[in-house]
Design an enzyme around this catalytic site. Sequence first.
Site, PDB file in Angstrom:
ATOM      1  N   ARG A   1       2.021  -3.537  12.737  1.00 46.01           N
ATOM      2  CA  ARG A   1       1.402  -3.735  14.046  1.00 46.01           C
ATOM      3  C   ARG A   1       2.058  -4.945  14.696  1.00 46.01           C
ATOM      4  NH1 ARG A   1       0.061   0.750  14.196  1.00 46.01           N
ATOM      5  NH2 ARG A   1      -2.037   1.631  14.295  1.00 46.01           N
TER       6      ARG A   1
ATOM      7  N   THR B   1       7.119  -2.223  11.058  1.00 43.60           N
ATOM      8  CA  THR B   1       6.554  -0.918  11.464  1.00 43.60           C
ATOM      9  C   THR B   1       5.038  -0.944  11.308  1.00 43.60           C
ATOM     10  OG1 THR B   1       6.935  -0.117   9.216  1.00 43.60           O
ATOM     11  CG2 THR B   1       8.566   0.515  10.877  1.00 43.60           C
TER      12      THR B   1
ATOM     13  N   GLU C   1       1.749  -3.704  23.286  1.00 44.11           N
ATOM     14  CA  GLU C   1       2.545  -2.535  23.691  1.00 44.11           C
ATOM     15  C   GLU C   1       1.729  -1.604  24.582  1.00 44.11           C
ATOM     16  OE1 GLU C   1       3.343  -1.233  19.578  1.00 44.11           O
ATOM     17  OE2 GLU C   1       2.183   0.578  19.993  1.00 44.11           O
TER      18      GLU C   1
ATOM     19  N   ARG D   1      -2.305  -8.492  -1.061  1.00 45.13           N
ATOM     20  CA  ARG D   1      -3.503  -9.331  -1.241  1.00 45.13           C
ATOM     21  C   ARG D   1      -4.132  -9.143  -2.608  1.00 45.13           C
ATOM     22  NH1 ARG D   1      -7.196  -7.964   3.679  1.00 45.13           N
ATOM     23  NH2 ARG D   1      -6.259  -6.031   3.032  1.00 45.13           N
TER      24      ARG D   1
ATOM     25  N   GLY E   1       0.857  -1.195   0.000  1.00 42.35           N
ATOM     26  CA  GLY E   1       0.000   0.000   0.000  1.00 42.35           C
ATOM     27  C   GLY E   1       0.888   1.238   0.000  1.00 42.35           C
ATOM     28  N   ARG E   2       0.320   2.330   0.535  1.00 36.49           N
ATOM     29  CA  ARG E   2       1.033   3.608   0.464  1.00 36.49           C
ATOM     30  C   ARG E   2       2.383   3.563   1.183  1.00 36.49           C
ATOM     31  NH1 ARG E   2      -4.809   5.606   1.121  1.00 36.49           N
ATOM     32  NH2 ARG E   2      -4.652   4.037   2.740  1.00 36.49           N
ATOM     33  N   ILE E   3       2.423   2.998   2.403  1.00 32.15           N
ATOM     34  CA  ILE E   3       3.687   2.993   3.155  1.00 32.15           C
ATOM     35  C   ILE E   3       4.654   1.985   2.534  1.00 32.15           C
ATOM     36  CG2 ILE E   3       4.753   2.698   5.429  1.00 32.15           C
ATOM     37  CD1 ILE E   3       2.019   3.461   6.667  1.00 32.15           C
TER      38      ILE E   3
ATOM     39  N   HIS F   1       7.419   2.629  18.945  1.00 33.17           N
ATOM     40  CA  HIS F   1       6.330   3.042  18.041  1.00 33.17           C
ATOM     41  C   HIS F   1       6.515   4.488  17.554  1.00 33.17           C
ATOM     42  CE1 HIS F   1       1.901   1.983  16.950  1.00 33.17           C
ATOM     43  NE2 HIS F   1       2.427   2.787  16.035  1.00 33.17           N
TER      44      HIS F   1
ATOM     45  N   GLY G   1       7.000   5.350  14.249  1.00 30.58           N
ATOM     46  CA  GLY G   1       6.822   5.447  12.786  1.00 30.58           C
ATOM     47  C   GLY G   1       6.421   6.832  12.295  1.00 30.58           C
TER      48      GLY G   1
END
Length: 323
Positions: free
Chosen positions: A242, A240, A271, A180, A157-159, A289, A291
């Site tokens: 989950r 990065t 976390e 997917r 996806g975007r990241i 966390h 990111g």
Amino acid sequence: MAKPRVLVTRRWPAAVEARLAEAFDVRLNTADKPLAPEDFRAAMRDYDAILPTVTDKLGAPALDIDKPQVRILANYGVGYSHIDLDSVGRHGIVVTNTPDVLSECTADLAMTLLLMVARRAGEGERELRAGQWTGWRPTHLVGTKVSGKTLGIIGYGRIGQEMARRAHHGFGMKILAYNRSPVAPEVLAQCQATQVASIDELLPQCDFVSLHCPGGAANRHLINSRRLGLMRPDAFLINTARGEVIDEMALSHALWFESIGGAALDVFDGEPNINPALRDSDRLVMLPHLGSATREAREAMGFRVLDNLEDFFAGRAPRDRVN
Ligand code: DGY
């Protein structure tokens, strides 16, 4: 007309809090303490909008009330696996997120982790701060070259695409992508990436594997001991996305028995508690966390929430509705 009542569940960048206070009847969380499920249930009765984030676990205990006043949960963050969309949907509540504005910074951090674990930067800093550095020598903290290696990206996806851009154009890395759904050929072409049919096909071919898929039940332990066993013994795993995407016990075994080269994590299952099995591995880099933790991204995330709220209360479809 009275302004909508809005609850912000954590401290936000000051510039965004100021704009929210102008536009809405807003209650800020100046103590910055996470809400308990009972606080959340009470807020569902009192506010028109709640602006939660990843630290708010919005499962059945927090959402179990009749006839809530809340009409929108405008999440601060792109990931929303902490919100039980089924329970929310039963109340007809709209959920929005903040995509796009944090993609570059999150990919920057994924690249930071990749470089840190490959070049043993965490180990080096710990050694130096402990006063144990004895000076330069040819065999000291020898790491792994990054340039020209193969990077597997799970979730294109975007990241994931931003990560590919950095790795390919900055470090000449070859990109393999698992996603997917099919990725458009022109998107793959931007980084000369090849889409593979399965994660099992991707893992054995990679020097580095970076996770950029959503969290939640569907992807829980997507990287388990069988899949860790498909990685090369000198390959590195970066997360990065989950914490729940990786079976952390399986990862700790893989690190302990050196069946992979190392790992670098920005996110953890449960976390801020860290599985004690992870703490002692020198071949593991861990960050808290971070990111999206730049001033630019965190402000842009807040303003994106504001856009979603303004659209919603003006009767327009919020651009980032996810349910
Ligand atoms: C996100 O945007 O999902 C970040 O991980 C913070 O929640």
